[in-house]
Design an enzyme around this catalytic site. Sequence first.
Site, PDB file in Angstrom:
ATOM      1  N   GLU A 107      39.189  29.973  -5.781  1.00  0.00           N
ATOM      2  CA  GLU A 107      37.987  29.042  -6.001  1.00  0.00           C
ATOM      3  C   GLU A 107      37.842  28.624  -7.333  1.00  0.00           C
ATOM      4  OE1 GLU A 107      37.158  26.861  -3.910  1.00  0.00           O
ATOM      5  OE2 GLU A 107      37.811  27.834  -2.029  1.00  0.00           O
ATOM      6  N   TYR A 164      28.966  24.965  -6.264  1.00  0.00           N
ATOM      7  CA  TYR A 164      30.190  24.875  -5.076  1.00  0.00           C
ATOM      8  C   TYR A 164      30.688  26.287  -4.915  1.00  0.00           C
ATOM      9  CZ  TYR A 164      34.485  24.367  -3.535  1.00  0.00           C
ATOM     10  OH  TYR A 164      36.089  24.585  -2.981  1.00  0.00           O
ATOM     11  N   ASP A 224      34.199  19.823  -1.625  1.00  0.00           N
ATOM     12  CA  ASP A 224      34.965  19.463  -3.107  1.00  0.00           C
ATOM     13  C   ASP A 224      35.397  18.031  -2.897  1.00  0.00           C
ATOM     14  OD1 ASP A 224      36.818  19.511  -1.078  1.00  0.00           O
ATOM     15  OD2 ASP A 224      38.329  20.896  -1.960  1.00  0.00           O
TER      16      ASP A 224
END
Length: 358
Positions: free
Chosen positions: A47, A130, A148
């Site tokens: 990520e 996020y 995203d």
Amino acid sequence: MRVTESEMTSALLDWYDRHARTMPWRTGPAEKAAGVRPDPYRVWLSEVMLQQTTVAAVRKYHDRFTALWPTVADLAAADDSEVMAEWAGLGYYARARNLLKCARAVVADHGGRFPDTHDALIALPGIGPYTAAAVAAIAFDRSETVVDGNVERVMSRLFDVATPMPAAKPELIAHAARLTSHARPGDHAQAVMDLGATICTPRNPACGICPLRDPCLARLRGTQTERPVKASKKAKPHRRGYAYVGRRADGAWLLETRPDKGLLGGMLGFPGSDWGEAPTPMPPAAGDWRAAGEAVHVFTHFRLTLTVMVADLAPVNPERGHFVPEDAFRPGALPTAMRKVHDVAAPHLSVERRHTAG
């Protein structure tokens, strides 16, 4: 007949079960059904790497990082310069610095195990909303909404959101939250991402094979290629600077480690000047500096043109930087902007010409 949100979620998960992309950091739906759990370290690493970068570009970096540092404890114990060198080419170098800070915090404060909640994850260095949501959902199946760019595009088309970005973000997050599966939140997050990456693509979406084609309002109204609505782009500012590439007669290169803060922070590169409209020349050592050309690099927020200066240097201590022996110098370990500088400079240095001729 109106399709409910729970039916949309079921259709999406059914599609994911059949078409999930295979990735080195992912535990696929069949594996999860068999009881295999995702590795939080690999999920987190992917990520961080995937921010502002494509899956295709990240695969080789992820494979190399996990081969060199198989666990978060291994990464935490790594030398900073080695990690920064392996990160070269991924850009956004503050991520690499935060990567190390986070790994060391996980080892020091959590015994080498990633915490499994959004609140605990977001408290770690370098982890924002996020990434905390993504790791909590994908690694630990916490019911978090992961949004995203792919998810934003899917939601903007599915619900035909006409509000321009980025003002539309709260509305898109709300839509995504209503669709999030509470039974399989990790699979759901990856399913929407896969849908956006493979079918609901920015250009020419493959609506005919989309599992959500029937309820998609943008498809029904013919607006799918117009969603999401993008705000008009501002022209990138143009900055200039000088980069100084010097070599000794023995082939050693003059390099410096940039300050930790700022662009290319903590990275090895060629000494340079400030970057601005009228940069001040700042040679790092005495020498017959001459212009070799220009190197152009585009960052997220501005365009940079570096005038590349070269010189054959005497074996004396420089005012800035340090000499790196020829056999220890790897151009590939430099950040992209500095690799461009190297490529402009190398043919103009007498050491390089002599090696080429030999």
